[in-house]
Design an enzyme around this catalytic site. Sequence first.
Site, PDB file in Angstrom:
ATOM      1  N   TYR A 194       1.094  -1.137   0.150  1.00  0.00           N
ATOM      2  CA  TYR A 194       0.079  -0.016   0.081  1.00  0.00           C
ATOM      3  C   TYR A 194       0.864   1.324  -0.198  1.00  0.00           C
ATOM      4  O   TYR A 194       1.951   1.164   0.511  1.00  0.00           O
ATOM      5  CB  TYR A 194      -0.866  -0.019   1.227  1.00  0.00           C
TER       6      TYR A 194
ATOM      7  N   SER B 160     -13.699  -4.695   0.706  1.00  0.00           N
ATOM      8  CA  SER B 160     -14.597  -3.976  -0.543  1.00  0.00           C
ATOM      9  C   SER B 160     -16.116  -4.123  -0.045  1.00  0.00           C
ATOM     10  O   SER B 160     -16.827  -4.401  -0.859  1.00  0.00           O
ATOM     11  CB  SER B 160     -14.115  -4.705  -1.936  1.00  0.00           C
TER      12      SER B 160
ATOM     13  N   PHE C 193     -15.901  -1.246  -3.831  1.00  0.00           N
ATOM     14  CA  PHE C 193     -15.175  -0.089  -4.712  1.00  0.00           C
ATOM     15  C   PHE C 193     -15.647   1.247  -4.497  1.00  0.00           C
ATOM     16  O   PHE C 193     -15.653   2.123  -5.421  1.00  0.00           O
ATOM     17  CB  PHE C 193     -14.587  -0.391  -6.020  1.00  0.00           C
TER      18      PHE C 193
ATOM     19  N   THR D 104     -18.979   1.516  -5.313  1.00  0.00           N
ATOM     20  CA  THR D 104     -20.134   1.513  -6.151  1.00  0.00           C
ATOM     21  C   THR D 104     -21.497   1.712  -5.410  1.00  0.00           C
ATOM     22  O   THR D 104     -22.281   2.201  -6.002  1.00  0.00           O
ATOM     23  CB  THR D 104     -19.988   0.303  -6.995  1.00  0.00           C
ATOM     24  N   LEU D 105     -21.321   0.803  -4.388  1.00  0.00           N
ATOM     25  CA  LEU D 105     -22.462   0.821  -3.621  1.00  0.00           C
ATOM     26  C   LEU D 105     -23.118   1.949  -2.691  1.00  0.00           C
ATOM     27  O   LEU D 105     -24.143   2.003  -2.290  1.00  0.00           O
ATOM     28  CB  LEU D 105     -22.637  -0.532  -2.573  1.00  0.00           C
TER      29      LEU D 105
END
Length: 344
Positions: A53, A233, A237, A239-240
Amino acid sequence: MQYKKLGNSDLQVSELCLGTMTYGQQNTIEEAHQQLDYAIYCGINFIDTAEMYPVPPQAQTQGKTESYIGEWLVKQQRDQIILATKIAGGSTRLKWLRSGNLRIDRTNVQQAIDDSLKRLKTDYIDLYQIHWPDRYVPLFGSPDYDVTQERETTPFLEQLEIFADLIKAGKIRYLGLSNETPFGVCEFCHIAEKMNLPKIVSIQNAFSLVNRTFHINLAETCRFHNVSLLAYSPLGFGTLTGKYLQKNAQGRINLFKGFGQRYDKQNLTEAVQAYVNVAQKYNLSPAQMALAYVRSRWFVTSTIIGATTLEQLKENINSAEIELSREILQNIDAVHFRYPNPTP
């Protein structure tokens, strides 16, 4: 905030875990420390990071996330923090990480753990996870197992022996997996039991309203091997949240070209819109409904949340106060039956 036992360990982890993959790319060190402080204030005691990361992974930023956390961790009461990090598994893509040799072998594991400990400014890691398997498996949206992609791999027994030595040395307390399959979980557990080696206590895999595939095989596997799921997730990502239903929305999928390919799938937009409609029907935030659903599953020990702003983090943490009614869950299942797992 509630706390649950992690597998067969003696760790009691918060039901929400703070994910940190944006630290060093989308978040400054000051923003990272602000998020960490707020998470601890709200009762989160579980922090997850990784040697590769921030994301998207690149040579010039690799390790920044752990370093940001380390600068914060030295000012904390260490025994009150459950810290998880991950070693990158077999890959030919990250050629700049350990000279591109990412085998889970003794040389690599020793270098990876020592480098992480140095960046994190700590003597030990509570949960050390294999980020993805040393062997070939379909990953990150790849649909099928391709036998032509199989490669030489470090045997399961050898991997467990390496981590057993790290546990004896006091560098790690427990071992976990990530992006693993039922076969992998079973092999690690059976060999550990047979050879009296440390057993894995957790698996960190994707799980959300748009990816419920964990239900199919891994839920049973992990139940009978007492392996806890750390769901990553949970918002698919981002989207929800519903934000990508609008053109030119701000977020990683649009900021980093190609980074969200596994979410560029048929029926995803239709499924997200349907879930957003359910949330609006019951006066819920789409993000909070999505997180509450993941947290409600019997096999989820902790849900990994991440944010680029403090406001997003507050909304995500507040989802811990939401309990979904049977009626809402039935509405959610109705959407799932129409659009099953658009982003497996």
